[in-house]
Design a protein around this motif. Sequence first.
Motif, PDB file in Angstrom:
ATOM      1  N   ARG A 149     -12.854 -45.490   5.532  1.00 15.66           N
ATOM      2  CA  ARG A 149     -14.383 -46.842   5.903  1.00 15.66           C
ATOM      3  C   ARG A 149     -15.638 -45.692   4.804  1.00 15.66           C
ATOM      4  O   ARG A 149     -16.020 -44.988   5.749  1.00 15.66           O
ATOM      5  N   PRO A 150     -16.672 -46.731   4.386  1.00 19.33           N
ATOM      6  CA  PRO A 150     -18.032 -46.125   3.790  1.00 19.33           C
ATOM      7  C   PRO A 150     -18.416 -45.270   4.877  1.00 19.33           C
ATOM      8  O   PRO A 150     -18.588 -46.353   6.132  1.00 19.33           O
ATOM      9  N   SER A 151     -19.123 -44.203   5.297  1.00 19.67           N
ATOM     10  CA  SER A 151     -19.667 -43.451   6.360  1.00 19.67           C
ATOM     11  C   SER A 151     -21.334 -43.213   5.760  1.00 19.67           C
ATOM     12  O   SER A 151     -21.126 -42.339   4.394  1.00 19.67           O
ATOM     13  N   ALA A 184     -31.486 -48.444   6.335  1.00 17.70           N
ATOM     14  CA  ALA A 184     -31.661 -49.624   4.790  1.00 17.70           C
ATOM     15  C   ALA A 184     -32.184 -49.355   3.569  1.00 17.70           C
ATOM     16  O   ALA A 184     -31.281 -49.456   2.864  1.00 17.70           O
ATOM     17  N   GLU A 185     -32.344 -47.538   3.170  1.00 19.14           N
ATOM     18  CA  GLU A 185     -32.621 -46.923   2.698  1.00 19.14           C
ATOM     19  C   GLU A 185     -30.353 -47.071   1.644  1.00 19.14           C
ATOM     20  O   GLU A 185     -30.577 -46.927   0.870  1.00 19.14           O
ATOM     21  N   VAL A 186     -30.036 -46.108   2.759  1.00 13.82           N
ATOM     22  CA  VAL A 186     -28.673 -45.388   2.262  1.00 13.82           C
ATOM     23  C   VAL A 186     -28.038 -47.536   1.840  1.00 13.82           C
ATOM     24  O   VAL A 186     -27.670 -47.672   0.733  1.00 13.82           O
ATOM     25  N   ARG A 187     -28.393 -47.928   2.353  1.00 11.18           N
ATOM     26  CA  ARG A 187     -27.604 -49.510   2.312  1.00 11.18           C
ATOM     27  C   ARG A 187     -27.888 -49.815   1.119  1.00 11.18           C
ATOM     28  O   ARG A 187     -27.476 -50.826   0.293  1.00 11.18           O
ATOM     29  N   SER A 188     -29.538 -49.822   0.739  1.00 10.18           N
ATOM     30  CA  SER A 188     -30.131 -50.569  -0.688  1.00 10.18           C
ATOM     31  C   SER A 188     -29.066 -50.013  -1.675  1.00 10.18           C
ATOM     32  O   SER A 188     -28.741 -50.098  -3.201  1.00 10.18           O
ATOM     33  N   ASP A 193     -22.569 -51.595   3.821  1.00  7.80           N
ATOM     34  CA  ASP A 193     -23.042 -51.220   4.567  1.00  7.80           C
ATOM     35  C   ASP A 193     -21.602 -49.864   5.954  1.00  7.80           C
ATOM     36  O   ASP A 193     -21.001 -50.259   6.066  1.00  7.80           O
ATOM     37  N   PRO A 194     -22.074 -49.104   5.769  1.00 10.37           N
ATOM     38  CA  PRO A 194     -21.568 -47.530   6.198  1.00 10.37           C
ATOM     39  C   PRO A 194     -21.566 -48.133   7.832  1.00 10.37           C
ATOM     40  O   PRO A 194     -22.777 -48.438   8.350  1.00 10.37           O
ATOM     41  N   VAL A 195     -20.388 -47.296   8.122  1.00  8.83           N
ATOM     42  CA  VAL A 195     -20.340 -47.025   9.518  1.00  8.83           C
ATOM     43  C   VAL A 195     -21.387 -45.748   9.700  1.00  8.83           C
ATOM     44  O   VAL A 195     -21.136 -44.949   9.127  1.00  8.83           O
ATOM     45  N   ALA A 214     -25.845 -51.289  12.720  1.00  3.86           N
ATOM     46  CA  ALA A 214     -24.787 -51.339  12.499  1.00  3.86           C
ATOM     47  C   ALA A 214     -23.866 -50.613  13.530  1.00  3.86           C
ATOM     48  O   ALA A 214     -23.946 -51.083  14.475  1.00  3.86           O
ATOM     49  N   GLU A 215     -23.329 -49.906  12.755  1.00  6.67           N
ATOM     50  CA  GLU A 215     -21.499 -50.157  13.484  1.00  6.67           C
ATOM     51  C   GLU A 215     -21.772 -48.554  14.404  1.00  6.67           C
ATOM     52  O   GLU A 215     -21.586 -47.482  13.266  1.00  6.67           O
TER      53      GLU A 215
END
Length: 287
Positions: A149-151, A184-188, A193-195, A214-215
Motif C-alpha cells: 500500500r502507499p507508504s 501533510a506535505e506528503v499527502r498534498s 493517504d499513506p500508511v 494516520a494508520e
Amino acid sequence: MTRVISRLHGGLGNQLFQYAAGRAVALRTGSELLLDTRQYTAKNPFQYDLGHFSIQARVATGDELPPAKARPLAYVWWRKFGRSPRFIREQGLAYNERIGTIAGECYLHGYFQSQRYFDDIVPTLWNDLSFREAISGDNASMAERIQGRPSVSVHIRRGDYITSAKAQAVHGSTDLAYYERALAEVRSRSGKDPVVYLFSNDPDWVRDNIKLDAELVPVTNNDGRTAHEDLRLMSLCDHNIIANSTFSWWGAWLNPSHEKIVIAPSQWFADPKLSNPDITPSGWLRL
C-alpha cells in the motif's frame, strides 16, 4: 597502488558518509580504499556495520595504518610531518571543495555529510550499497506489507540525542509538529493517504507518544545489531520523512523511487553555531 584510508567513527549513517567520500576519492585517484575501524572497540556503543553492504573496500590491518593516539609521539610526528598517507581533515561541516582535488595517498578524517562529496559516483555507490544478504523472516514480512500500500517512513531519533547532554545541545530532537507538517506535505504532494511506518531507536516511547492522524505501524523487528535492516525497510517506503539524523538520511537516499518525496527538518542542529547548508540533496524538502 596508492591508498586512500577513511577513518570510520559513529553509527551506520556516519560510516556510510565516510565510506562514500573515501570511495569517491579512491576512484578519482586510482587508489585502493582502506577502512580504519580502530574506533570500534568493546567500549564503543556503535559497531562496524559496513560489512552488510557490497562495499569495495577492506578493513586495514594495523601495519597499514598511521600511528594511533595511543602512541602520542609517533601520532604527533605523523600529523605534523607525515606525508604518506597525508592527513586530510574536514574543515567545517559544509562541503569542502578541497576534498575533490586530493591527489596521492591520504587519510580522511571527518563526517563528510553531503552528497556533493560523491555526486560523480552515484551509480557506483548504488551498487556498492546493495545488501549482501537477502531480506528474510520478520523483515521480509514487513517489506511485503510496506510495498502493498502507499507508504511513508517516519524516523524519530532518540537514544543519545535525549540521554546525552552534549548530543542534546548539539543536535536536539524533532518535535511532533514537524512530523505533522511533513505528513501533510506528503499527502498534498502525492495525493494519497499513506500508511506511516514508524522507525526509532526508542520504539516504546514512540508507540506511547507519537500520535499522528494516520494508520501507524511501529517497526520493532530490529535493534542496534540489525540496524541495517531498518535502513533497508525505510528505503522500501514510497516516501521518507527523516529526522535530523544521518541514519534516516541514508534510508531516504537508498530509496530508488524517482517519485519519492523526502522531507527533512529545516533545523538540523540545535546549536545555532553549527550549520551544514549542503546536508540534503537539492530535490529534498526542508520543513
